[in-house]
Design a protein around this motif. Structure first.
Motif, short mmCIF file in Angstrom:
data_model
loop_
_atom_site.label_atom_id
_atom_site.label_comp_id
_atom_site.label_asym_id
_atom_site.label_seq_id
_atom_site.Cartn_x
_atom_site.Cartn_y
_atom_site.Cartn_z
N ARG A 21 0.85 -1.21 0.00
CA ARG A 21 0.00 0.00 0.00
C ARG A 21 0.87 1.25 0.00
N PRO A 47 15.52 -7.45 -2.70
CA PRO A 47 14.75 -8.59 -3.22
C PRO A 47 13.33 -8.68 -2.63
N MET A 50 11.26 -6.28 -4.39
CA MET A 50 10.96 -6.80 -5.73
C MET A 50 9.85 -7.85 -5.68
N LYS A 51 9.81 -8.61 -4.61
CA LYS A 51 8.72 -9.59 -4.47
C LYS A 51 7.38 -8.87 -4.35
N ASP A 54 6.37 -7.74 -7.66
CA ASP A 54 5.83 -8.86 -8.45
C ASP A 54 4.34 -9.03 -8.18
N VAL A 55 3.98 -8.98 -6.90
CA VAL A 55 2.56 -9.14 -6.53
C VAL A 55 1.73 -8.02 -7.15
N GLU A 58 1.49 -8.55 -10.91
CA GLU A 58 0.59 -9.67 -11.17
C GLU A 58 -0.88 -9.25 -11.01
N ALA A 59 -1.14 -8.38 -10.05
CA ALA A 59 -2.49 -7.88 -9.82
C ALA A 59 -2.86 -6.77 -10.80
N ARG A 64 5.95 -2.37 -15.00
CA ARG A 64 7.40 -2.18 -14.94
C ARG A 64 7.90 -2.00 -16.37
N TRP B 128 -3.80 -18.93 -6.14
CA TRP B 128 -3.29 -17.76 -6.84
C TRP B 128 -1.99 -17.31 -6.18
N LEU B 132 2.06 -17.34 -7.33
CA LEU B 132 2.94 -16.19 -7.12
C LEU B 132 4.19 -16.59 -6.37
N LEU B 135 6.53 -18.06 -8.71
CA LEU B 135 7.15 -17.00 -9.51
C LEU B 135 8.26 -16.31 -8.72
N GLN B 136 7.94 -16.01 -7.46
CA GLN B 136 8.91 -15.32 -6.62
C GLN B 136 10.13 -16.19 -6.37
N PHE B 139 12.20 -16.13 -9.35
CA PHE B 139 12.76 -14.79 -9.48
C PHE B 139 13.96 -14.61 -8.55
N ILE B 143 18.06 -14.14 -9.41
CA ILE B 143 18.86 -13.04 -8.87
C ILE B 143 20.12 -13.58 -8.21
#
Lengths: 117, 148
Positions: A21, A47, A50-51, A54-55, A58-59, A64, B128, B132, B135-136, B139, B143
């Motif tokens: 948020r 990192p 970055m995770k 990603d969320v 994805e939503a 990016r 879901w 993710l 994916l993480q 990812f 790295i």
């Protein structure tokens, strides 16, 4: 309707986390920021940020784009708009209901007074 | 996490507002987003009792919501669970209504909360978030490989 709900679930699941948020709030103020800029205010490592991104990607809440070595993150307002529209439907429902409830209760009150209670 | 709060001042005493909120005769006069008709209203006003209301909106679509009375303090407070029938928002949410006597009548505070809790939980269960996580995982591994 099913897809609509899946998208809303994703939006709200992404919004549950305070770090995400905070990222969104910042992107609302600034038109795009690099990943390292976004990571700066947080006490967590890159990192982990970055995770979270990603969320959000994805939503569909952020996008990016990479230019050279810099990844720029931008707000993608559509899912937020859909989430607000969804909440507004509830607001319309209850706002309309409570307005008519008030009219009805006030009529009942007037009737009770007429009967001298 | 998602909730809606509305406050109304009503020129009627709390007992009359409470009756309007809970009786089927009252509900048919106000329930729904527009002036469309209430088709069915059933209430069993006791803790553990249920309500069910079916209504039609002006666009012709029909909707039904139902739930259980969780708290009843006549005429000060009402709490009930809330669920839409059919394909509308899945899951159970919470409606709370507080009535406070004021000089002009009643101040009504309405809150509809936990609006997305259930579906958010379900989306977690339906994998879901699992997807993710995968994916993480990939990812973070790519790295690590890059940095080594």
């Amino acid at each position: 309707m099913v897809n609509y709900n899946t998208q809303l679930d994703r939006t709200f699941a992404a919004l549950v986390d305070p770090t995400r948020r905070a990222i969104l709030a910042r992107l609302e103020r600034e038109d795009g920021a690099s990943v390292s800029e976004l990571a700066k205010p947080f006490a967590i490592k890159l990192p982990a940020v970055m995770k979270h991104l990603d969320v959000l990607v994805e939503a569909g809440l952020v996008t990016r784009s990479k230019l050279g070595r810099t990844v720029t993150v931008r707000l993608s307002p559509q899912p937020m708009r859909a989430a607000l529209d969804w909440l507004r439907r509830y607001e319309r429902f209850w706002s309309g209901s409570l307005d008519r409830l008030a009219v009805y209760a006030e009529r009942k009150e007037a009737e009770a007074r007429k009967r001298g209670r | 996490m998602t909730s809606l709060t509305l406050v109304r001042r009503i020129a009627a005493r709390p007992s009359i507002v409470f009756e309007a909120l809970t009786s089927p005769e009252g509900i048919v006069h106000w329930w729904g987003p527009d002036a469309g008709p209430v088709l069915l209203a059933e209430t069993d006003v006791r803790v553990g009792g249920r309500f069910r209301v079916r209504f039609r909106t002006l666009d012709g679509s029909e909707h039904e919501s139902s739930g259980e009375y969780l708290e009843i303090v006549n005429p000060a407070r009402l709490a009930m669970s809330w669920r839409w029938k059919g394909g509308e928002d899945p899951g159970e949410s919470l409606v709370e209504i507080d009535l406070r006597g004021i000089a002009e009548g009643t101040e009504l505070t309405f809150t509809h909360s936990r609006l997305r809790d259930e579906s958010t939980r379900r989306s977690h269960e339906e994998g879901w978030n699992g997807a993710l996580d995968k994916l993480q995982y990939h990812f973070s591994h790519s790295i690590e490989r890059r940095s080594s």
